[in-house]
Scaffold this active site. Structure first.
Site, PDB file in Angstrom:
ATOM      1  N   ASP A  95      77.302 -12.121  20.515  1.00  0.00           N
ATOM      2  CA  ASP A  95      75.860 -11.954  20.369  1.00  0.00           C
ATOM      3  C   ASP A  95      75.364 -10.853  21.307  1.00  0.00           C
ATOM      4  OD1 ASP A  95      73.324 -12.615  19.390  1.00  0.00           O
ATOM      5  OD2 ASP A  95      73.029 -14.220  20.860  1.00  0.00           O
ATOM      6  N   HIS A  96      74.197 -10.314  21.036  1.00  0.00           N
ATOM      7  CA  HIS A  96      73.467  -9.351  21.863  1.00  0.00           C
ATOM      8  C   HIS A  96      74.316  -8.531  22.843  1.00  0.00           C
ATOM      9  CE1 HIS A  96      69.421 -10.308  20.588  1.00  0.00           C
ATOM     10  NE2 HIS A  96      69.790 -11.570  20.536  1.00  0.00           N
ATOM     11  N   GLU A 169      66.689 -12.184  26.805  1.00  0.00           N
ATOM     12  CA  GLU A 169      67.977 -12.723  26.380  1.00  0.00           C
ATOM     13  C   GLU A 169      69.032 -12.223  27.338  1.00  0.00           C
ATOM     14  OE1 GLU A 169      70.776 -14.620  23.530  1.00  0.00           O
ATOM     15  OE2 GLU A 169      68.655 -14.810  23.944  1.00  0.00           O
ATOM     16  N   HIS A 213      62.458 -14.416  22.146  1.00  0.00           N
ATOM     17  CA  HIS A 213      63.515 -15.226  22.751  1.00  0.00           C
ATOM     18  C   HIS A 213      62.924 -16.175  23.779  1.00  0.00           C
ATOM     19  CE1 HIS A 213      66.497 -11.868  21.652  1.00  0.00           C
ATOM     20  NE2 HIS A 213      66.833 -12.932  20.961  1.00  0.00           N
ATOM     21  N   HIS A 251      66.536 -14.254  14.882  1.00  0.00           N
ATOM     22  CA  HIS A 251      66.632 -14.401  16.332  1.00  0.00           C
ATOM     23  C   HIS A 251      65.333 -14.982  16.872  1.00  0.00           C
ATOM     24  CE1 HIS A 251      69.926 -11.127  17.171  1.00  0.00           C
ATOM     25  NE2 HIS A 251      70.228 -11.887  16.147  1.00  0.00           N
ATOM     26  N   ASN A 273      70.175 -17.790  15.006  1.00  0.00           N
ATOM     27  CA  ASN A 273      70.692 -17.988  16.353  1.00  0.00           C
ATOM     28  C   ASN A 273      69.977 -19.140  17.048  1.00  0.00           C
ATOM     29  OD1 ASN A 273      72.086 -15.690  15.712  1.00  0.00           O
ATOM     30  ND2 ASN A 273      71.475 -14.529  17.508  1.00  0.00           N
TER      31      ASN A 273
END
Length: 342
Positions: A95-96, A169, A213, A251, A273
């Site tokens: 992820d990210h 995040e 987020h 997200h 997510n």
């Protein structure tokens, strides 16, 4: 079941789009949270996605060292082994990954998978995310265009973020005008011109429609999941495709209503997510165990405590079960419960 092969992962995603549901993609940071996800998916009868961020990979490697690629490989090795004991199929995803982490995170993992493929085996990870939301759109798309052929060569899927998800995040914080939180059709058209619509390699797109987020109270974030339909329709009209030409990712979904999630899934989201909510479920259980068994956890007033209480396996099992329950809820919200294909 074993971790999904590239072909099985593609089948999972196709099945989700055709069936009008999405898979939960749950961030993990320990063997315990991996087990919690596998438990929850099994209880729900759902396939799913296990994913790790740069920070999660750092933690897997050991907090006193800087070896996130090693940590990600350790995550994958553990998950690959223990997943064999469960009757559901999971894929592995990173992820990210922002620009400054590419060389120390995603690129070594792609190289490791390239070595596996050359040896006649499957890639270690089934998909990787390049998070270019913090750089200009043209640069974001150009880096994605460079990554896509390498991903295609190992039969893996690239995830890109076109737009900006607010909040924070893993230490990467995005701030700016509210307009920046909403991807435009023009943004996506630029991405499609560079990446194609699957012929150059499969990719998923995290488009932003007000997502943030982290944790927020209802009403503080203005989600517009209907924007996804407008973009899908615009791309379909321009390129002459069928409905829902893009594989979309949601997200920043903590606190979203069932209706907002349903609308996003209806408009082509096949992966959502989940991190904040499962973190809280796990840690809330630990807090509950400590506060309700304070004397057992601590050697209060010279006593010896209760080993059955402070044994990490005791509170760890409870925490895994609490997190698994939140995973089940996610599969029910997304519609993947009962859709395990294995």
């Amino acid at each position: 079941m074993p971790i999904a092969t590239p072909e099985q992962y593609a089948e999972m995603l196709d099945k989700a789009k055709k069936g009008g549901f999405a898979y939960p993609a749950i961030n993990v940071s320990s063997s315990s949270t991996i087990n919690a996800v596998l438990q929850g998916l099994t209880e729900a009868g759902s396939d799913g996605i296990l994913q790790v961020t740069t920070g999660g990979a750092d933690f897997f490697a050991g907090q006193s060292v800087k070896a996130r690629a090693s940590g990600a490989l350790a995550f994958a090795a553990f998950a690959t082994e223990v997943a064999k004991n469960y009757p559901i199929t999971v894929a592995l995803h990173t992820d990210h990954c922002p620009k400054d982490a590419l060389d120390g995170f995603v690129m070594p993992l792609i190289e490791a998978s390239e070595a596996e493929v050359r040896a006649g085996r499957n890639p270690i990870f089934q998909s990787h995310m390049w998070d270019g939301s913090a750089v200009p759109l043209a640069e974001n798309i150009e880096i994605a265009r460079e990554l896509l052929p390498r991903m295609k060569s190992i039969n893996a899927i690239l995830e890109v973020e076109i737009g900006v998800v607010g909040g924070e995040e893993d230490g990467v914080q995005h701030e700016g005008s509210n307009d920046a939180l909403y991807t435009t059709l023009g943004d996506v058209e630029q991405a499609v011109e560079a990446l194609g619509l699957g012929e150059n390699g499969r990719y998923m797109a995290a488009l932003t429609f007000g997502n943030v987020h982290g944790v927020y109270k209802p009403g503080n974030v203005k989600l517009r999941p209907e924007l996804l339909a407008e973009i899908q329709q615009g791309i379909a009209a321009k390129y002459g495709t069928g409905a829902l030409p893009l594989d979309l990712v949601f997200h920043g979904g903590s606190g979203s209503t069932d209706a907002e999630i349903a609308t996003a899934v209806q408009n082509g989201v096949i992966k959502m997510n989940i991190d904040t909510d499962t973190q809280y479920a796990y840690s809330r259980s630990v807090a509950d165990s400590v506060l309700k068994n304070y004397d057992g956890f601590l050697k209060v007033d010279g006593e010896v405590g209760n080993k059955k209480v402070y044994d990490p396996r005791a509170w760890g099992k409870a925490a895994e079960t609490a997190m698994a329950k939140r995973v089940v809820e996610a599969t029910q919200q997304l519609g993947s419960a009962g859709h395990s294909g294995r």
